[in-house]
Design an enzyme around this catalytic site. Structure first.
Site, PDB file in Angstrom:
ATOM      1  N   ALA A  78      52.245  22.061  54.760  1.00 38.28           N
ATOM      2  CA  ALA A  78      53.219  22.625  55.692  1.00 38.28           C
ATOM      3  C   ALA A  78      54.424  23.207  54.944  1.00 38.28           C
ATOM      4  CB  ALA A  78      53.632  21.555  56.713  1.00 38.28           C
ATOM      5  N   SER A  79      55.636  22.783  55.323  1.00 40.43           N
ATOM      6  CA  SER A  79      56.841  23.457  54.820  1.00 40.43           C
ATOM      7  C   SER A  79      57.188  23.146  53.375  1.00 40.43           C
ATOM      8  CB  SER A  79      58.036  23.120  55.714  1.00 40.43           C
ATOM      9  OG  SER A  79      57.918  23.784  56.955  1.00 40.43           O
ATOM     10  N   ILE A  80      56.460  22.252  52.729  1.00 42.44           N
ATOM     11  CA  ILE A  80      56.642  22.121  51.280  1.00 42.44           C
ATOM     12  C   ILE A  80      56.264  23.440  50.612  1.00 42.44           C
ATOM     13  CG2 ILE A  80      55.905  20.856  49.210  1.00 42.44           C
ATOM     14  CD1 ILE A  80      55.445  18.433  50.940  1.00 42.44           C
ATOM     15  N   SER A  81      55.498  24.268  51.324  1.00 38.84           N
ATOM     16  CA  SER A  81      55.177  25.610  50.825  1.00 38.84           C
ATOM     17  C   SER A  81      56.433  26.412  50.536  1.00 38.84           C
ATOM     18  CB  SER A  81      54.319  26.355  51.853  1.00 38.84           C
ATOM     19  OG  SER A  81      53.147  25.630  52.169  1.00 38.84           O
ATOM     20  N   LYS A  82      57.514  26.151  51.263  1.00 40.19           N
ATOM     21  CA  LYS A  82      58.777  26.867  51.024  1.00 40.19           C
ATOM     22  C   LYS A  82      59.304  26.589  49.622  1.00 40.19           C
ATOM     23  CE  LYS A  82      60.283  27.017  55.890  1.00 40.19           C
ATOM     24  NZ  LYS A  82      59.078  26.487  56.544  1.00 40.19           N
TER      25      LYS A  82
END
EC number: 3.4.-.-
Length: 547
Positions: A163-167
């Site tokens: 999920a937002s660890i992709s950021k």
């Protein structure tokens, strides 16, 4: 011994033999009980044989030459006698070093129990955890199932949505381009992506920059499209925070200035919401938003801009924090233009450099080994598979798959770059970090006007949430400095947390970076808050490390 056993067995088998001499068989039969069979004879012979064999082996062992001491087995029975030979000195080069995980047995047991509790509390099918200490992985384990239907257990190699660890991964691409002089963080994004139209706010032209996009200060919307609901919610949160701050200051300083401060703040918020003393209209959470479940395949980042590029800004750029995954979709387009490569190609090069070999963009067609299935509870509180989604529109902000091991590698690479500057004077042979120390310091410096939703003590920085070191009272709670990012996707939750060691110039001798604890947790159930759990686990390992 063989002749002795033969004699004993023959005597026992003969009429009036051993059984008669003992009187046991006769008593048994005289009591009117069923006669004993011949099986007991073999059992007696076997028992005598074992006893004699042990005695004989003991004599031979005493006569044998002494053997070199072996490393103790911590899994041996607690009743077993420890070896009597004199052990070597603890730090002798001849002594095999015990696995690092043994040094953290207490922390592992405590953390495993905590994860079981969290898993049971939220009803998650599976959860995977990984921990590294000073750059070395010391524990990774899977609990529950990666695939409930086929009873496939979770394991350290299980691949899930991060999920937002992709950021945080996308931020590395932006940082590398910035270090190479190919990207200016402070010029309008139209310089790189003219397809994104210029914006106005309240009739005035405004600029959206790469730096503002990274820290969610651009004013670009998230999944909620209703600008009124978003503004009301922001105003309500600001008012609530103001009340809490006034109460805290009044208690701390003993002043009675709440009324004046509240009136002043109320005037400043007039244009934001009409009903400040009542809760705003109920806003849908992210998992109720239709855009989260898109099935459309987008060929590139430029194409996916059409989802939001013509929508108005919700706030003046730089004025307020509004978390936006779409902002990172625009950042992916900037990476493409600044690098001259496709976003995914550029990211795969970074993953290769960081040795993150299991981290890939999520696509339905490819066969991805150890990929988990993802789950949610329906209205009847039954576990069901999540619907199919295509994350090609938000790879940069929430579309990658990974393992806890790869996330630990990523966290250690970031921590190494953050700390290596402190060690350069004491160890000139250290390799450079993947990102420069000044870049990492910039990335982990809290940005004003931002929020960290998963820990109110912190602020958002550049694709990381950061909590700074703080202690208000002596012998009371001490807030540790750490950086983390959480993630929430359809059927998945995640966290990556970095707890740096508290270093100074006097304590870095004979040490090499990275120094600190990294914790990564991934789960195949949505809406599971994992940051506080990761922090507790990190502090448990830090305690064992200090001891």
């Amino acid at each position: 011994m063989y002749r002795l056993l033969s004699a004993v067995t023959a005597r026992a088998a003969a009429p009036g033999g051993l059984a008669s001499s003992c009187g046991r068989r006769g008593v048994h039969q005289r009591a009117g009980l069923p006669p004993l069979g011949h099986g007991w004879v073999g059992g007696l012979g076997l028992g005598l044989g074992l006893a004699l064999g042990v005695k004989l082996a003991g004599g031979l062992r005493g006569a044998a030459p002494a053997q070199s001491p072996a490393a103790p087995d911590t899994e041996a029975s607690p009743l077993a006698e420890p070896p009597q030979e004199q052990s070597l000195a603890p730090w002798s080069p001849q002594t095999p070093a015990p696995p690092r995980s043994r040094c953290f047995a207490r922390a592992i047991e405590s953390s495993r129990d905590l994860l079981h509790r969290i898993k049971d509390e939220v009803g998650a099918p599976g959860i995977v955890v990984g921990v590294s200490v000073d750059g070395k992985e010391v524990w990774s384990e899977g609990l529950g199932y990666a695939d409930v239907e086929n009873r496939v257990p979770c394991k350290p190699e299980t691949v899930m949505r991060i999920a937002s660890i992709s950021k945080s991964l996308t931020m590395v691409a932006l940082a590398k381009l910035w270090e190479a002089g190919k990207l200016d963080l402070d010029i309008p994004v139209q310089h790189y992506v003219p397809e994104f139209p210029e914006k106005e706010y309240e009739g005035e032209k405004v600029s959206v920059t790469t730096r503002l996009l990274i820290s969610h200060l651009s004013g670009i919307r998230h999944y909620e499209k209703d600008i009124k609901k978003v503004k009301e919610e922001k105003a309500y949160k600001a008012l609530k925070m103001m009340k809490e701050n006034v109460a805290f200051e009044q208690e701390k300083e003993g002043k009675s200035n709440e009324k004046n401060d509240f009136t002043k703040f109320k005037t400043e918020q007039e244009n934001e919401a009409k009903c400040r003393n009542s809760k705003p209209g109920k806003k849908k959470n992210d998992f109720e938003q239709g855009e989260l479940y898109l099935r459309e395949k987008f060929e590139n980042s430029i194409e996916s801009l059409r989802l939001f590029k013509n929508d108005p800004l919700f706030f003046r750029p730089g004025s307020q924090f509004l978390y936006s995954t779409f902002g990172y979709t625009l950042l992916a387009a900037i990476v493409e233009r600044a690098s001259g490569c496709k976003y995914l190609d550029y990211m795969q090069k970074i993953f290769h450099d960081l040795d993150m070999l299991t981290t890939v963009q999520e696509e339905n067609e490819p066969v991805i080994y150890n990929r988990a299935r993802f789950y949610v509870y329906n209205k009847k509180k039954r576990l069901v598979n999540t619907p199919y989604v295509d994350n090609s529109y938000k790879w940069a902000g929430g579309g990658f798959l990974s393992t806890v091991g790869d996330l630990l590698k990523f966290g250690n690479a970031m921590l190494y770059g953050y700390q290596v500057g402190l060690f350069k004077n004491s160890n000139e042979n250290l390799l450079p970090g993947y990102l420069k120390p000044e870049t990492m310091v910039m990335m982990w410096t809290p940005v004003p006007n931002t929020e960290m939703s998963w820990d109110k003590e912190g602020k958002y920085a550049m694709a990381w949430g950061v909590v700074e070191k703080k202690q208000t009272y002596g012998s009371c709670r001490k807030q540790r400095h750490y950086a983390s990012h959480t993630g929430g996707a359809v059927g998945a939750s995640s966290v990556l947390l970095v707890l740096p060691e508290e270093l100074d110039t006097e304590t870095i001798n004979n040490k090499v970076p990275p120094r600190g604890i990294i914790v990564s947790i991934i789960c195949n159930m949505q809406s599971v808050g994992l940051n506080s759990t990761a922090l507790k686990i990190a502090l448990e390992f830090d305690k064992d490390r200090s001891d």
